[in-house]
Design a protein around this motif. Structure first.
Motif, PDB file in Angstrom:
ATOM      1  N   GLU A  22       0.844  -1.195   0.000  1.00  0.00           N
ATOM      2  CA  GLU A  22       0.000   0.000   0.000  1.00  0.00           C
ATOM      3  C   GLU A  22       0.881   1.247   0.000  1.00  0.00           C
ATOM      4  OE1 GLU A  22      -3.327   0.461   0.170  1.00  0.00           O
ATOM      5  OE2 GLU A  22      -4.159  -1.485   0.804  1.00  0.00           O
ATOM      6  N   ALA A  23       0.452   2.259  -0.716  1.00  0.00           N
ATOM      7  CA  ALA A  23       1.041   3.585  -0.549  1.00  0.00           C
ATOM      8  C   ALA A  23       0.325   4.211   0.637  1.00  0.00           C
ATOM      9  CB  ALA A  23       0.859   4.428  -1.797  1.00  0.00           C
ATOM     10  N   ALA A  24       1.047   4.520   1.685  1.00  0.00           N
ATOM     11  CA  ALA A  24       0.434   5.040   2.907  1.00  0.00           C
ATOM     12  C   ALA A  24       0.705   6.541   3.016  1.00  0.00           C
ATOM     13  CB  ALA A  24       0.961   4.271   4.122  1.00  0.00           C
ATOM     14  N   GLY A  25       0.918   7.024   4.196  1.00  0.00           N
ATOM     15  CA  GLY A  25       1.263   8.436   4.393  1.00  0.00           C
ATOM     16  C   GLY A  25       0.189   9.397   3.903  1.00  0.00           C
ATOM     17  N   SER A  26       0.626  10.624   3.630  1.00  0.00           N
ATOM     18  CA  SER A  26      -0.331  11.657   3.245  1.00  0.00           C
ATOM     19  C   SER A  26      -0.982  11.330   1.897  1.00  0.00           C
ATOM     20  CB  SER A  26       0.347  13.025   3.202  1.00  0.00           C
ATOM     21  OG  SER A  26       1.571  12.964   2.539  1.00  0.00           O
ATOM     22  N   LEU A  27      -0.321  10.521   1.097  1.00  0.00           N
ATOM     23  CA  LEU A  27      -0.900  10.114  -0.179  1.00  0.00           C
ATOM     24  C   LEU A  27      -2.179   9.299   0.042  1.00  0.00           C
ATOM     25  CD1 LEU A  27       0.079  10.553  -3.066  1.00  0.00           C
ATOM     26  CD2 LEU A  27       1.078   8.285  -2.990  1.00  0.00           C
ATOM     27  N   ARG A  28      -2.132   8.382   0.978  1.00  0.00           N
ATOM     28  CA  ARG A  28      -3.319   7.564   1.250  1.00  0.00           C
ATOM     29  C   ARG A  28      -4.420   8.400   1.883  1.00  0.00           C
ATOM     30  NH1 ARG A  28      -4.388   3.201   5.514  1.00  0.00           N
ATOM     31  NH2 ARG A  28      -6.103   1.984   4.620  1.00  0.00           N
ATOM     32  N   THR A  40       0.170   5.371   7.766  1.00  0.00           N
ATOM     33  CA  THR A  40      -0.797   6.260   7.133  1.00  0.00           C
ATOM     34  C   THR A  40      -0.911   7.590   7.873  1.00  0.00           C
ATOM     35  OG1 THR A  40      -2.047   4.386   6.278  1.00  0.00           O
ATOM     36  CG2 THR A  40      -3.213   6.476   6.416  1.00  0.00           C
ATOM     37  N   GLY A  41      -0.727   7.549   9.185  1.00  0.00           N
ATOM     38  CA  GLY A  41      -0.822   8.784   9.956  1.00  0.00           C
ATOM     39  C   GLY A  41      -2.241   9.309   9.995  1.00  0.00           C
ATOM     40  N   SER A  42      -2.446  10.604  10.152  1.00  0.00           N
ATOM     41  CA  SER A  42      -1.399  11.572  10.363  1.00  0.00           C
ATOM     42  C   SER A  42      -0.726  11.372  11.715  1.00  0.00           C
ATOM     43  CB  SER A  42      -1.961  12.998  10.305  1.00  0.00           C
ATOM     44  OG  SER A  42      -2.829  13.205  11.404  1.00  0.00           O
ATOM     45  N   GLY A  73       4.941  15.263   0.863  1.00  0.00           N
ATOM     46  CA  GLY A  73       6.346  15.546   1.136  1.00  0.00           C
ATOM     47  C   GLY A  73       7.245  14.434   0.638  1.00  0.00           C
ATOM     48  N   ASP A  74       6.928  13.215   0.996  1.00  0.00           N
ATOM     49  CA  ASP A  74       7.644  12.065   0.441  1.00  0.00           C
ATOM     50  C   ASP A  74       6.686  10.879   0.394  1.00  0.00           C
ATOM     51  OD1 ASP A  74       7.517  11.392   3.117  1.00  0.00           O
ATOM     52  OD2 ASP A  74       9.594  11.952   3.490  1.00  0.00           O
ATOM     53  N   LEU A  75       7.124   9.829  -0.264  1.00  0.00           N
ATOM     54  CA  LEU A  75       6.257   8.667  -0.428  1.00  0.00           C
ATOM     55  C   LEU A  75       6.512   7.682   0.704  1.00  0.00           C
ATOM     56  CD1 LEU A  75       6.722   8.031  -4.255  1.00  0.00           C
ATOM     57  CD2 LEU A  75       5.022   9.463  -3.097  1.00  0.00           C
TER      58      LEU A  75
END
Length: 574
Positions: free
Chosen positions: A183-189, A259-261, A196-198
């Motif tokens: 999965e692409a997580a972080g702010s993208l998800r 995934t955050g935030s 900022g970064d992936l």
DNA sequence: GCCGTTTTCGGCCCGACTGTTTTCAGTCG
């Protein structure tokens, strides 16, 4: 001062206090307040006038007084004092990778470095390694980070750029042996408008091999670090990417963590503590060290007594309380979008013919398409005169005849709201259109009162059905027009005028917090691609992301309605 | 500096990775 500027003051204060070595929780308070102000769907000046600053998340007595001072005097004594004490250039130094408050303070006090260029010069001269605890490697990393900072300009890039790159990496990771999920997580998800970064996450029982393969991908320019469970790299595209690898049995907590935030995660961990549990990316632990593993996110939230929270809501904007109370909205989904209200053709600045756009809309699975070319006031794009509009109508009828029942075409226009608030067509011409969308493209820098009045006049015009990209902002470019958002939302609700969420990743206008506020005020919203070429219908997902971040259910979004309902809505508006 | 269905005072998340280290500080997410 506007929300963004006020928030920036408090972020700068937090940075300066960090360099000063102030207690961390005091610093976090300023950061929370800054975030609370950014998350506000309303203009902070309106909130200030209502004496309601304390209702902003993270704002207490002391920060309320500071905002009040900023509003009254445009200055803040406390901030000025800090800036006298600590060179302001250190704020930029602090934003260089691998430089935090401790190092920034030492560079300043021990090497008299107060700006990024000075830091670069010192690093090149080999002077950083003179400090105890710093060596040649740290110096080289800092130099690389300064280079990266220059390349990336402002640090964050548009989701429209980041998402396709991430999707390519995800596809590549999925092909690796032993990888069960990616999965692409972080702010993208979370579908944030900039990234900022992936942050990538893979489920596998052989992390070493996955990380090895990842760091060897052709997209990778250099490896920044690689441990047993995570690696981070710079990509040729200028983006930074990191990959975590966790066993499938722990994928739920790992994905939730990645995934955050950050603020959402902190809040969840506090909830866990209240239940006598400790939560990390590896799982839950109780007081005697017994683990609870979560293979999926549903179990993570369930362990805390909560329903699963969609990633788009995880910004610590009241979603945890809403989840606990069973008040989470059922968010709109891309598959529910049935039509498009905003498209251009070669008649003005579109790249394709009306026929081609209609065909593309049909292939994109839409039931209806409103053609909304520009009007005469926008001369540089060959905006339509009333005569050319009538000619276009004839072509539209011909294309409709060829399409039959497969797609319903409606004739609209993106009518200029002129500098004085009047519209670019006479009433008779406006009345001849199926749908009138009104937009501002020029004189965006008018003073607050004037541009607010201008938009209000358009909303109150009985011919206007919809306002296009209401604030005129560009995500990484132009600041929004200086509008009084509250009165505009109220007027739109009163007059039943829909507000656009422009899905183009450079616009995303309205933005998430305004969309949320708009629906709370009773406005309808429309997710529009502002399509200028056939591929643009694929931009819809970015608009849906904004709508979901704005807590919108399907009923808030006009394009989830079928063509008959839309015609009824338009008919009801006269 | 904020905040309270355990608190108006005493709390305020958790771990990975790196570099320069003989046990840890700093940074990051």
């Amino acid at each position: 001062m506007r929300n963004r500027e006020v928030a920036q003051v408090f972020d700068d204060i937090a940075d300066l206090l960090e360099i000063k070595g102030e207690m961390i929780y005091r610093i976090l308070s300023y950061r929370r307040a800054a975030e609370g102000i950014r998350s506000l769907g309303r203009d902070i000046r309106e909130v200030w006038k209502e004496h309601a600053l304390r209702e902003i998340s993270g704002v207490g007595e002391a920060i309320e007084a500071k905002i009040d001072e900023l509003m009254r005097t445009k200055k803040l004594e406390f901030f000025e004092g800090l800036r006298k004490e600590i060179p302001a250039g250190l704020i930029d130094v602090l934003h260089v990778g691998d430089v935090g408050p401790k190092r920034a303070a030492r560079f300043w006090r021990e090497l008299d470095i107060t700006t990024v260029p000075a830091l670069e010069k010192a690093a090149r001269g080999g002077r950083l390694r003179e400090l105890s605890g710093m060596g040649a490697k740290s110096e080289a990393r800092i130099l690389q980070n300064i280079e990266a900072m220059k390349r990336r300009e402002r640090g964050r890039i548009s989701i429209g750029v980041a998402l396709p790159i991430a999707e390519q990496l995800v596809a590549r990771l999925k092909q690796l042996p032993g990888v069960e999920a990616v999965e692409a997580a972080g702010s993208l998800r979370r579908w944030r408008e900039t990234v900022g970064d992936l942050d990538l996450l893979a489920a596998s029982d052989a992390p070493g091999e996955v990380l090895q393969a990842f760091t060897s991908f052709p997209e990778v320019e250099r490896v920044l670090g690689r441990g047993e469970t995570k690696a981070s790299v710079d990509l040729h595209s200028g983006l930074k990417a990191q990959l975590w690898v966790h066993p499938p049995a722990r994928f739920g907590t790992a994905l939730q963590y990645a995934t955050g935030s950050q603020a959402h995660n902190v809040h969840l961990r506090e909830l866990a503590q209240n239940r006598g549990l400790s939560l990390s990316e590896h799982g839950f632990k109780d007081s005697v060290g017994r683990e609870i593993l979560c293979p999926d996110e549903v179990k993570v939230y369930a362990t805390l007594g909560l329903p699963w929270i969609p990633p788009e809501l995880r910004e610590d904007r009241d979603e945890i309380a809403a989840a606990a109370a069973g008040r989470l909205p059922r968010l709109v989904e891309e598959s529910q979008i049935r039509g498009e209200f905003h498209a251009h053709t070669q008649w003005t600045d579109g790249a394709s013919t009306l026929q081609e756009m209609a065909e593309a809309a049909r292939q994109a699975g839409l039931e209806y398409l409103v053609i909304t070319d520009h009007t005469q006031g926008l001369g540089m794009v060959n905006g339509l005169t009333p005569e050319r509009l009538r000619e276009q109508r004839r072509e539209l009828d011909q294309v409709q005849a060829r399409l039959g029942d497969s797609l319903r075409l409606l004739h609209g226009a993106e009518v200029e709201i002129l500098a004085d608030g009047s519209l670019d067509f006479d009433d008779r011409t406006l009345a001849s259109l199926d749908l009138v969308a009104a937009s501002i493209h020029t004189s965006l820098r008018q003073p607050r009162e004037k541009i607010t009045a201008r938009l209000l006049a358009a909303i109150r015009n009985p011919h206007v059905d919809m306002i296009g990209h209401p604030t005129g902002r560009l995500v990484l470019g132009r600041e929004a027009a200086d509008l009084e958002v509250g009165p505009i939302l109220e007027a739109a609700a009163d007059h039943g005028v829909a507000l656009e969420i422009n899905a183009h990743p450079e616009r995303l206008d309205l933005k998430d917090v305004h969309a949320r506020q708009a629906w709370a005020t009773g406005c309808l919203l429309a997710i529009n691609c502002d399509a200028h070429k056939p591929e643009d219908f694929a931009l819809r997902r970015y608009g849906v992301g904004v709508a979901r971040r704005g807590w919108l259910p399907a009923e808030a979004v006009l394009n989830t309605r079928g063509v008959d309902q839309i015609l009824t809505w338009l008919h009801g508006r006269g």
